[in-house]
Design an enzyme around this catalytic site. Structure first.
Site, short mmCIF file in Angstrom:
data_model
loop_
_atom_site.label_atom_id
_atom_site.label_comp_id
_atom_site.label_asym_id
_atom_site.label_seq_id
_atom_site.Cartn_x
_atom_site.Cartn_y
_atom_site.Cartn_z
N CYS A 165 0.80 -1.22 0.00
CA CYS A 165 0.00 0.00 0.00
C CYS A 165 0.83 1.28 0.00
CB CYS A 165 -0.94 -0.01 1.20
SG CYS A 165 -1.97 -1.50 1.24
N HIS A 305 -2.54 7.59 6.86
CA HIS A 305 -2.84 6.29 6.24
C HIS A 305 -4.24 5.87 6.65
CE1 HIS A 305 -2.02 2.54 4.31
NE2 HIS A 305 -2.14 1.83 5.43
N GLU A 316 -0.70 4.80 14.32
CA GLU A 316 -0.36 6.01 13.57
C GLU A 316 -0.54 7.26 14.43
OE1 GLU A 316 -0.99 7.98 9.12
OE2 GLU A 316 -2.37 6.41 9.81
N LYS A 337 -9.49 7.93 3.22
CA LYS A 337 -9.95 6.55 2.99
C LYS A 337 -11.35 6.34 3.53
CE LYS A 337 -5.48 4.09 2.82
NZ LYS A 337 -4.55 5.20 3.11
N HIS A 342 -9.76 1.89 0.54
CA HIS A 342 -8.31 1.71 0.47
C HIS A 342 -7.92 1.23 -0.92
CE1 HIS A 342 -4.28 1.08 1.40
NE2 HIS A 342 -4.35 0.26 2.44
N PHE A 403 1.57 -3.68 3.91
CA PHE A 403 1.90 -5.00 4.42
C PHE A 403 3.38 -5.29 4.17
CE2 PHE A 403 -2.61 -7.02 3.95
CZ PHE A 403 -3.04 -6.29 5.04
#
Length: 417
Positions: A165, A305, A316, A337, A342, A403
């Protein structure tokens, strides 16, 4: 050596909430959700039956029909977004050096649609090895950059970054550095993804990564909300034209913002879970600030994110508090998002565009769908909940984490001549 300055001179977007930059930005400021029941395949047997699909997309309206058939959906998205960005940039291909013009694209997965369909055809055909001759060129992630360079005749650096991502953001950072160092004058960059299919939905669902709020999909992506239960899968593309400042100035280009820094880091913790203390997120933001030669108190807005996962949002926020200290309570934070879902490898591209437009318009897009306070998240931070907020934005930061523990952050600044 003295690094060259890099600016943004063109934008293009194909998203679940708008098929152009203007439409995308209008939906962002209005708090529109792109989540809805899946139409691309029959999702009845799946635990999650909704996603953020690109709406009303017909590739034949933008691409030659024969050429479109040779492309996976993620490449089609890339071509459409780049066409808008190139037109927006006003670049005259006859007056630039093609050897100093390149394409650095991002995609986390690439042609998963093509791979899935070819395997299904193989099984249903009695395992007869009759594969489409375009199977491999349609599937490989780097093909999007190849097609873009062929269309525009750009013979400079050409590749695709793959960091889950964080892919789109990594592509933009690489483009920034190649221009800084003099290897390019112009870079087409960004990312695209098209993973809303049986394989994509099934894979993420089996990991328990997706929201299962099937009764109200438009409210499923809810970063920072106590009742968040996973992210919503999205698709689309974002494209940016980066250009060396003097090159852009010489041709009278419209400049949206300056790209002043980029940071990268690794969590070195787990293949899918973020570091619980946000160590990787802290490092990447600090690296980006250091690269930009600015301090944290100069940042006005962070496009986080913020995927709407129980662990990710907390880590975060902890990282933001660690990096920015008391200033964390003076800046705006929001997760777009909550509206787009996403977009995986394309997330960094469309979120960079959101940060750039926020600087240009003086508007922070909201984090929608917030209903219940999460006691584990510091309430002193301005999460820009449910409604857009006006404020002057000189510097914006955009975060993307993937990831594998891949982290990337970009810093954009209002142009100071």
């Amino acid at each position: 050596m003295e690094l060259r300055r890099v600016v943004v001179t063109g934008l293009g977007a194909l998203t679940p909430i708008g098929n152009s930059v203007d439409a995308y930005w209008q939906s962002l400021t209005k708090g529109v959700s792109g989540a809805a029941p899946i139409t691309l395949f029959d999702a009845e047997k799946f635990k999650t039956k909704f996603a953020c699909e690109v709406k009303n997309f017909n590739p034949n309206e933008f691409l030659d029909r024969k050429e479109a058939r040779k492309m996976d959906r993620f490449t089609q998205f890339a071509m459409v977004a780049v066409a808008e960005a190139m037109q927006d940039s006003g670049i005259n291909l006859d007056t630039i050096d093609p050897n100093k013009s390149g394409v650095i694209w991002g995609s986390g997965i690439g042609g998963i649609n093509t791979f899935q369909n070819e395997v299904i055809n193989y099984i249903e055909g009695g395992r007869t090895p009759r594969y489409n001759p375009f199977f491999i060129p349609k599937m490989i992630a780097d093909i999007a950059a190849g097609y873009i360079s062929i269309k525009y005749g750009f013979r400079g650096p050409n590749f695709v970054t793959v960091s889950a991502c964080a892919s789109g953001t990594n592509a933009i950072i690489d483009s920034l550095n190649y221009i800084r160092l003099g290897h390019m004058d112009i870079a087409v960059t960004g990312g695209s993804e098209a993973a809303v299919n049986e394989s994509g939905m099934g894979g993420f669902s089996s990991m328990k990564a997706l929201s299962e709020r099937n009764d109200a999909p438009e409210k499923a992506s809810r970063p920072f909300d106590k009742n968040r239960d996973g992210f919503v899968l999205g698709e689309g593309a974002g494209a940016l034209i980066l250009e060396e400042y003097e090159h852009a100035k010489a041709r009278g280009a419209h400049i949206y913002a300056e790209v002043i820094g980029g940071g990268m880091s690794a969590d070195a913790h787990h293949i899918t879970a973020p570091h619980p203390e946000g160590k990787g997120a802290k490092a990447v933001m600090q690296n980006a600030l250091n690269d930009a030669h600015i301090s944290g108190h100069e940042v006005d807005y962070i496009n986080v994110h913020g995927t709407s996962t129980p662990l990710g949002d907390i880590s975060e926020v902890l990282a933001i508090e660690s990096v920015f200290g008391e200033h964390a309570y003076k800046l705006n934070v929001s997760s777009t998002k909550s509206m787009t879902g996403h977009l995986l490898g394309a997330a960094g591209a469309i979120e960079a565009i959101a940060a750039i437009k926020a600087i240009e318009k003086g508007i922070v897009p909201p984090t929608i769908n917030h209903e219940t306070v999460d006691e584990g998240l510091n309430p002193k931070i301005n999460y820009t909940l449910n409604k857009a907020q006006e404020r002057e934005i000189n510097v914006a930061l955009s975060n993307t984490f993937g990831f594998g523990g891949h982290n990337a952050s970009l810093v954009f600044k209002k142009l100071n001549e």
